[in-house]
Scaffold this active site. Structure first.
Site, short mmCIF file in Angstrom:
data_model
loop_
_atom_site.label_atom_id
_atom_site.label_comp_id
_atom_site.label_asym_id
_atom_site.label_seq_id
_atom_site.Cartn_x
_atom_site.Cartn_y
_atom_site.Cartn_z
N SER A 84 45.22 -45.48 -12.58
CA SER A 84 44.56 -45.30 -13.87
C SER A 84 45.58 -45.41 -15.01
O SER A 84 46.22 -46.44 -15.17
CB SER A 84 43.80 -43.96 -13.87
N HIS A 233 36.66 -43.64 -8.65
CA HIS A 233 37.90 -43.77 -9.40
C HIS A 233 39.04 -43.01 -8.75
O HIS A 233 40.18 -43.45 -8.77
CB HIS A 233 37.68 -43.29 -10.83
#
Length: 253
Positions: A84, A233
């Site tokens: 990320s 995620h």
């Protein structure tokens, strides 16, 4: 800036960078599975974990922090993995210092601009009465007004630490709140990173989309994209063994 990091294992160096609101500890269980084959550097990025805090917070300075760490540790070249926000730091570093990156792994992020989508989390964190906080339960209760997901709350509350009879945030919450736009900024370069690169997305995540392939191919022409099944995620937390197996297969190929 001299970053805090944890070093473990032996073999070729592999540096791992966490995401927003995270810390080096997020990847510790993954590192334990890799330390027989690699020397792991689990890094707290600036304004996170036990690393120093600063008003300067963007991918340019975070990439320079990584360069300083490698020079201090006498690492001429390393494998680099970022998740990320850490993935954007890793991409920025690889594009700026390609000779220092042997192989690059980018976990569930693309080079493009992402609009701000952390407003609720920031409202929740800022609603915690940190100066008068008496217990973690009190912080949990305050966060619950904004965040229902128990896993997300637990992840965020890892940033809460005791100090002088009270509590403080490990993350630099004022700077992150004020400069949250910087997290979503685009990664760009006139010259691509030519070394082997893996983009590792979560099958159930929308962070890497079909529209991102053009930018990925332009900036990282020697790359390929895979998706970890049954993962969102937070792929390393949701499917740790699949992530470990993928990292090993890619770095040993």
């Amino acid at each position: 800036m001299k970053l805090n990091f944890k070093k473990t294992g032996s073999g070729e160096p592999l540096i791992i960078l966490h995401g927003l609101f995270g810390s080096a500890d997020n990847w510790f269980s993954i590192a334990k599975e890799l330390e027989d084959e690699f020397t792991l550097y689990l890094v707290d990025q600036r304004n996170h974990g036990d690393s120093p805090q600063s008003e300067d917070w963007n991918y340019k300075v975070m990439a320079e922090d990584l360069k300083e760490l490698m020079e201090a540790e006498d690492i001429s070249e390393a494998h680099l993995l970022g998740h990320s926000m850490g993935g954007k730091t890793a991409m920025t570093f690889a594009l700026n210092y390609p000779d220092k990156v042997k192989k690059l792994i980018v976990a569930d992020i693309a080079p493009r601009y992402y609009p701000v989508h952390h407003e609720t989390i920031l409202k929740g964190l800022n609603a915690v009465p940190i100066d008068s906080l008496k217990s973690r339960k009190e912080a949990d209760d305050a966060l619950s007004e904004y965040i229902n997901n128990a896993g997300i709350k637990q992840f965020l509350l890892k940033n809460l630490t005791r100090v002088d009879g009270g509590f403080k945030w490990k993350v630099n919450l004022p700077v992150i709140t004020d400069q949250i736009e910087n997290v979503g900024e685009e990664v760009s370069s006139e010259k691509p990173f030519e070394n082997t690169t893996l983009f590792m997305g979560g099958e159930n995540s929308d962070y890497i989309q079909d529209k991102d392939k053009e930018d990925i191919d332009r900036l990282f022409p020697n790359s390929h994209l895979i998706y970890i099944k049954n993962a969102g995620h937070w792929l390393h937390a949701e499917q740790p063994q699949a992530v470990v197996d993928t990292i090993k297969a890619f770095l040993k190929r």
